[in-house]
Design an enzyme around this catalytic site. Structure first.
Site, PDB file in Angstrom:
ATOM      1  N   ASP A   1     -13.301  16.636   1.337  1.00 29.84           N
ATOM      2  CA  ASP A   1     -13.312  18.130   1.007  1.00 29.84           C
ATOM      3  C   ASP A   1     -12.644  19.549   0.610  1.00 29.84           C
ATOM      4  O   ASP A   1     -12.429  19.756   0.322  1.00 29.84           O
ATOM      5  CB  ASP A   1     -13.325  19.072   2.719  1.00 29.84           C
ATOM      6  CG  ASP A   1     -11.755  18.561   3.312  1.00 29.84           C
ATOM      7  OD1 ASP A   1     -11.052  18.018   2.918  1.00 29.84           O
ATOM      8  OD2 ASP A   1     -11.616  19.622   4.471  1.00 29.84           O
TER       9      ASP A   1
ATOM     10  N   GLU B   1     -10.352  14.303  10.404  1.00 31.11           N
ATOM     11  CA  GLU B   1      -8.972  14.709  10.512  1.00 31.11           C
ATOM     12  C   GLU B   1      -7.690  14.858  12.466  1.00 31.11           C
ATOM     13  O   GLU B   1      -8.712  15.845  13.185  1.00 31.11           O
ATOM     14  CB  GLU B   1      -8.347  16.373   9.487  1.00 31.11           C
ATOM     15  CG  GLU B   1      -8.562  15.990   7.954  1.00 31.11           C
ATOM     16  CD  GLU B   1      -7.946  16.919   7.961  1.00 31.11           C
ATOM     17  OE1 GLU B   1      -6.979  18.197   8.490  1.00 31.11           O
ATOM     18  OE2 GLU B   1      -7.893  17.020   6.960  1.00 31.11           O
TER      19      GLU B   1
ATOM     20  N   GLU C   1      -1.890  10.671   5.389  1.00 31.05           N
ATOM     21  CA  GLU C   1      -1.270  11.610   4.525  1.00 31.05           C
ATOM     22  C   GLU C   1      -0.241  12.070   4.045  1.00 31.05           C
ATOM     23  O   GLU C   1       0.518  12.445   5.322  1.00 31.05           O
ATOM     24  CB  GLU C   1      -2.336  12.233   3.996  1.00 31.05           C
ATOM     25  CG  GLU C   1      -1.957  13.844   3.004  1.00 31.05           C
ATOM     26  CD  GLU C   1      -3.397  14.033   2.484  1.00 31.05           C
ATOM     27  OE1 GLU C   1      -4.873  14.174   2.407  1.00 31.05           O
ATOM     28  OE2 GLU C   1      -3.109  15.423   1.969  1.00 31.05           O
TER      29      GLU C   1
HETATM   30  O1  KIV Z   1     -10.653  15.680   1.250  1.00 32.83           O
HETATM   31  C1  KIV Z   1      -9.962  14.270   0.616  1.00 32.83           C
HETATM   32  O2  KIV Z   1     -10.198  13.969  -0.630  1.00 32.83           O
HETATM   33  C2  KIV Z   1      -9.129  14.086   1.372  1.00 32.83           C
HETATM   34  C3  KIV Z   1      -8.140  12.553   0.634  1.00 32.83           C
HETATM   35  C4  KIV Z   1      -7.433  13.268   0.089  1.00 32.83           C
HETATM   36  C5  KIV Z   1      -7.949  11.320   1.614  1.00 32.83           C
HETATM   37  O3  KIV Z   1      -9.041  13.974   2.734  1.00 32.83           O
END
Ligand code: KIV
Length: 268
Positions: free
Chosen positions: A51, A122, A185
């Protein structure tokens, strides 16, 4: 597309097995056919339809406005450019937090209609029941803990996360719930190393130091395409933004001076 008949997709079990084999995993985000094609040709293990497209494709300040249908659209584009890599699609904000039933429906849609092989969502302890419900429905789930960008307002910005007890509890909850991999992250490197040693599934780091089982970067960051901020953890492997600007400037000059097109580029 010129595809070798021996090329076949990476499977979820193969992705997981990399940890016990001591093989580092490489994940890059992709949002369209062309980026997927080149990342796949370069041999990445997985493509993440993240996202983050809300920022690098749509130009928002964060990912919250991204919708499920937009992720579905981009996953389809990526799927058409991919022959080898595992395709993981992100569940965007408010498409899985409301109830476990909502989560299973949203995740299932991306597998059923988008061609994704797996889903990322998440949250740790607070999302354990959701991960479990998706896994029970046969949907492979990649967890994501530490800086969870969909909680940017709750976290007070894009900040490094240092709460050791919480992060360990989150990692264990994601594993217990049945996830096959875990994104870490913006976590200090030694804490990410501790989590990586403590869990049986591969950890994929972004801003989490060198001891994770793999690394993920955003396509536009890696290639120097994103004109806005650059986090400390990004390494640019090319300056494509500058190359593009130079090429377009040359095109402008050629058109305005009459040096393009020539006979070579014309039908006679
Ligand atoms: O949305 C994304 O690109 C992510 C990565 C940075 C792990 O969640």
């Amino acid at each position: 597309m010129n595809v070798s008949p021996t090329v076949r997709p990476v499977t979820v079990p193969e992705f997981c097995a990399a940890k016990s084999q001591g093989r580092k995993l490489v994940v890059v985000t992709a949002y369209d056919y062309t980026s997927a094609y080149w990342c796949d040709a370069a041999g990445v293990d997985a493509l993440l339809v993240g996202d983050s497209l809300g920022m690098v494709v749509q130009g928002h300040a964060h990912a919250l406005p991204v919708t499920l249908n937009q992720i579905l659209y981009h996953t389809r584009c990526v799927q058409r450019g991919t022959r080898h890599a595992l395709i993981i699609a992100d569940l965007p904000f408010l498409t899985y937090q409301v109830s476990t039933a909502q989560a299973v429906r949203s995740a299932g849609k991306l597998l059923k209609y988008g061609g994704a092989h797996a889903i990322k969502l998440e949250g740790g302890v607070r999302m354990a029941a959701t991960i479990q419900a998706c896994v029970r429905a046969g949907i492979p789930i990649m967890g994501h803990i530490g800086l969870t960008p969909q909680a940017v307002h709750q976290l007070g910005g894009f900040r490094v996360q240092r709460n050791r007890e919480q992060l360990l509890a989150d990692a264990h909850a994601v594993v217990q719930a049945g996830a096959f991999a875990l994104v870490l992250e913006s976590i200090p490197a030694d804490l990410a190393a501790e989590i990586t040693a403590a869990v049986p599934i591969p950890t994929i780091g972004i801003g989490a130091g060198p001891h994770c089982d793999g690394q993920v970067l955003v396509f536009h960051d890696l290639l120097g395409l994103y004109p806005n901020f650059q986090p400390k953890f990004v390494k640019r492997y090319a300056e494509l933004g500058t190359l593009i600007k130079n090429a377009i400037e040359t095109f402008c000059q050629d058109v305005r001076s009459g040096t393009f097109p020539t006979a070579q580029h014309s039908y006679l």
